[in-house]
Scaffold this motif. Structure first.
Motif, PDB file in Angstrom:
ATOM      1  N   GLY A   1       0.603  -1.300  -0.101  1.00  0.00           N
ATOM      2  CA  GLY A   1      -0.064   0.073  -0.103  1.00  0.00           C
ATOM      3  C   GLY A   1       0.866   1.475   0.147  1.00  0.00           C
ATOM      4  N   LYS A   2       2.227   1.134  -0.063  1.00  0.00           N
ATOM      5  CA  LYS A   2       3.033   2.359   0.031  1.00  0.00           C
ATOM      6  C   LYS A   2       3.638   2.525  -1.497  1.00  0.00           C
ATOM      7  CE  LYS A   2       3.458   2.943   4.743  1.00  0.00           C
ATOM      8  NZ  LYS A   2       3.351   3.777   5.716  1.00  0.00           N
TER       9      LYS A   2
ATOM     10  N   ASP B   1      -8.228  -3.644  -2.833  1.00  0.00           N
ATOM     11  CA  ASP B   1      -8.114  -2.413  -2.301  1.00  0.00           C
ATOM     12  C   ASP B   1      -7.475  -1.345  -3.094  1.00  0.00           C
ATOM     13  OD1 ASP B   1      -8.144  -0.531  -0.208  1.00  0.00           O
ATOM     14  OD2 ASP B   1      -6.482  -1.327   0.982  1.00  0.00           O
TER      15      ASP B   1
ATOM     16  N   VAL C   1      -4.536   1.665  -3.927  1.00  0.00           N
ATOM     17  CA  VAL C   1      -3.339   2.484  -3.765  1.00  0.00           C
ATOM     18  C   VAL C   1      -3.190   3.755  -4.571  1.00  0.00           C
ATOM     19  CG1 VAL C   1      -0.858   2.383  -3.689  1.00  0.00           C
ATOM     20  CG2 VAL C   1      -1.948   0.312  -2.981  1.00  0.00           C
TER      21      VAL C   1
ATOM     22  N   ASP D   1       2.557   6.859   2.013  1.00  0.00           N
ATOM     23  CA  ASP D   1       1.137   6.214   2.053  1.00  0.00           C
ATOM     24  C   ASP D   1       0.606   6.267   0.732  1.00  0.00           C
ATOM     25  OD1 ASP D   1       0.863   4.604   4.400  1.00  0.00           O
ATOM     26  OD2 ASP D   1      -0.168   6.286   5.519  1.00  0.00           O
TER      27      ASP D   1
ATOM     28  N   THR E   1      -2.476   6.174   0.257  1.00  0.00           N
ATOM     29  CA  THR E   1      -3.901   6.484   0.497  1.00  0.00           C
ATOM     30  C   THR E   1      -4.134   7.711  -0.528  1.00  0.00           C
ATOM     31  OG1 THR E   1      -2.875   7.992   2.014  1.00  0.00           O
ATOM     32  CG2 THR E   1      -4.057   5.931   2.969  1.00  0.00           C
ATOM     33  N   LEU E   2      -5.525   7.809  -0.748  1.00  0.00           N
ATOM     34  CA  LEU E   2      -6.134   8.789  -1.723  1.00  0.00           C
ATOM     35  C   LEU E   2      -5.913  10.159  -1.075  1.00  0.00           C
ATOM     36  CD1 LEU E   2      -9.748   7.385  -2.528  1.00  0.00           C
ATOM     37  CD2 LEU E   2      -7.759   7.329  -3.890  1.00  0.00           C
TER      38      LEU E   2
END
Lengths: 270, 234
Positions: A62-63, A215, A217, B75, B77-78
């Motif tokens: 996820g990075k 998921d 990313v 990260d 993340t969005l």
């Protein structure tokens, strides 16, 4: 939940990085390329080796790492479990071709049938028109073809692993989700995407549908903005400080009058 | 031809000819004065490029460049919604007796141009660029010089600002940021270096833009843009 287990045995040459799609051709390959590395394989942190050198230690799923500045050339890339010797690799790609002057994302992810692979994507870093943002969605999950919808409307249809959909859209917030192609069966989302002006937002669908680890990313590339086309800020004409044409006329008449008068004066004195 | 001869034939007084001459001279002089006075004031101040490249208080050091040896890792993340620029609320220019409301504006979708607020008594801040509290780059505020419907605009006298004049932005909660005028330039709209004036990096500065120069009554457009660059005071 069963995440996909990565075998210690090296998956050698799972992907050849030759033919990097729309990346800059090596003909003018002088400048370095910007290479980001995206970890899209759930459940397994890795050490990333580039040409035998540990470059990204303990890289978590996820990075996004980088960008690395890499001169054009061929690279050996190895992923190991954190701390493991390079000999016992999870994934090895030899002679990955990096062209010059490109912007690439190197994505560790699952293939459509669930095998760990490394796929290079060429990132479109062309300038955006003022007010626009770029949305790129990449299918890098062990899942069938999907449609990507924004505000309920399909924007990219029938995207398969490892392909992408790309569009330049008005900057702003949009609610997006992912459904199985041609259906209403949602597999991801909905998620609010804040598409920043002058920025490319790249969203990766990762994980496995079967393993229920789907998921997303995200990666952003900024600095793609342009100035507005112009600044139109008046249509009244009250501020035109130019000399009205009548004044030039008056000046000309004045000069003629003066010359005429002088001639008369002069001729009278003869 | 004008050999003076005091014994000349002066049957009549040269009154009419003299009158004509002096009238002509007066007219010519008068129009000359008008023409000269209506020339726009000269540009002053450094070029936009040198303003923008003057020392920056190094705000660009994002987390990405923090670790010198290691590769930066983020990260995936969005992007967060909150990461927007702070809008200024009011613009004050004491030298022009101006105190005007600032709207956050973007792009006119039909033209791709800066969406200057239609009301001439409001000015627009370019919300995609640096904002009230940005540590770097050009905060751009544009306003109408005038409009056919509403007459003179908030920026009617922008072109009369002088070096050192104070310009104040008010942000949320009444916070104030002061600038002083460093440059004023006039460009044909086809030649204005907009990329520099809308730059999001370089020294923090305030850029005020309006229209000016000759007006074409057919297209109802001014030929030029007038641009004032103000640097952070102190």
């Amino acid at each position: 939940m069963r995440t996909l287990h990565l075998h210690r045995a090296a998956v050698v040459g799972a992907v050849t990085l030759i033919g990097l799609g729309a990346a800059a051709t090596p003909a003018f390959a002088e400048a370095d390329s910007k290479v980001s590395v995206v970890h899209g394989i759930p459940g397994q942190a890795v050490d990333v080796y580039v040409n035998g050198e540990k470059t990204i230690p303990d890289f978590q799923p996820g990075k996004v790492a980088g960008p690395l500045d890499l001169p054009a050339g061929q690279y050996d890339i190895v992923l190991t479990k954190p701390g493991d010797p390079i000999g016992s690799a999870l994934l090895t790609v030899n002679d990955a071709e990096v062209p010059g002057g490109a912007n690439l994302s190197l994505v560790a992810h699952l293939s459509a049938d669930g095998k760990p692979v490394l796929t290079p994507f060429a990132n479109d870093t062309g300038k955006l028109a003022a007010g626009k943002a770029r949305l790129i969605v990449r299918h890098t999950a062990a899942a069938p073809a999907v449609d990507v919808r924004a505000g309920g409307q399909p924007v990219f249809e029938g995207v398969t692993n490892p392909k992408e959909g790309k569009a330049d859209v008005d900057a702003g917030s949009v609610s997006a989700d992912v459904v199985l192609a041609g259906t209403q069966t949602r597999v991801l989302g909905p998620a609010d995407l804040d598409l920043k002006e002058g920025t490319a937002t790249i969203v990766y669908a990762v994980g496995s549908a079967e393993g229920k680890t789907l998921d997303i990313v995200a990666q952003t590339i900024d600095g793609l903005h342009s100035a507005p086309g112009g600044v139109p800020s008046g249509n009244g004409g009250f501020a035109d400080q130019g000399t009205p044409i009548a004044w030039y006329g008056a000046g000309a008449v004045g000069i003629l009058l003066a010359m005429f008068g002088l001639t008369r004066l002069a001729s009278r004195r003869r | 031809m004008s050999t003076p001869s005091h014994g000349g034939t002066s049957r009549r007084l040269p009154g009419r000819a003299l009158l004509v001459t002096s009238l002509g001279v007066a007219l010519a002089t008068g129009s000359g004065v008008v023409a000269c006075r209506s020339q726009p004031p000269d540009d002053f101040g450094p070029s936009v490029a040198s303003v923008s490249t003057s020392p920056v208080p190094a705000p660009a050091a994002t987390t990405a460049t923090a670790a010198p040896a290691g590769v930066p890792v983020r990260d995936g993340t969005l992007p967060a919604r909150a990461a927007t620029e702070t809008p200024p609320a009011r613009l004050r220019i004491p030298a022009l007796d101006l105190d005007v409301a600032v709207d956050a504006v973007g792009i006119d979708a039909a033209t791709g141009d800066f969406a200057v607020p239609p009301s001439v008594s409001r000015v627009g801040w370019y919300r995609y660029g640096p904002g009230f509290s940005s540590p770097a780059g050009s905060i751009v505020v544009a306003g109408h010089v005038d409009s056919a419907a509403e007459g003179k605009g908030a920026f009617f006298r922008l072109g009369t600002l002088k070096a050192g004049d104070v310009v104040t932005l008010t942000g949320p909660g009444g916070k104030v940021r002061e600038f002083t005028v460093a440059a004023r330039k006039r460009y044909a709209k086809s030649a204005i270096p907009l990329d520099d004036y809308f730059a999001r990096d370089g020294a923090p500065r305030l850029t005020l833009i309006t229209c000016g120069g000759p007006f074409d009554p057919k297209t109802r457009h001014y030929r030029d843009n007038v641009v004032v660059t103000a640097t952070v005071r102190g």
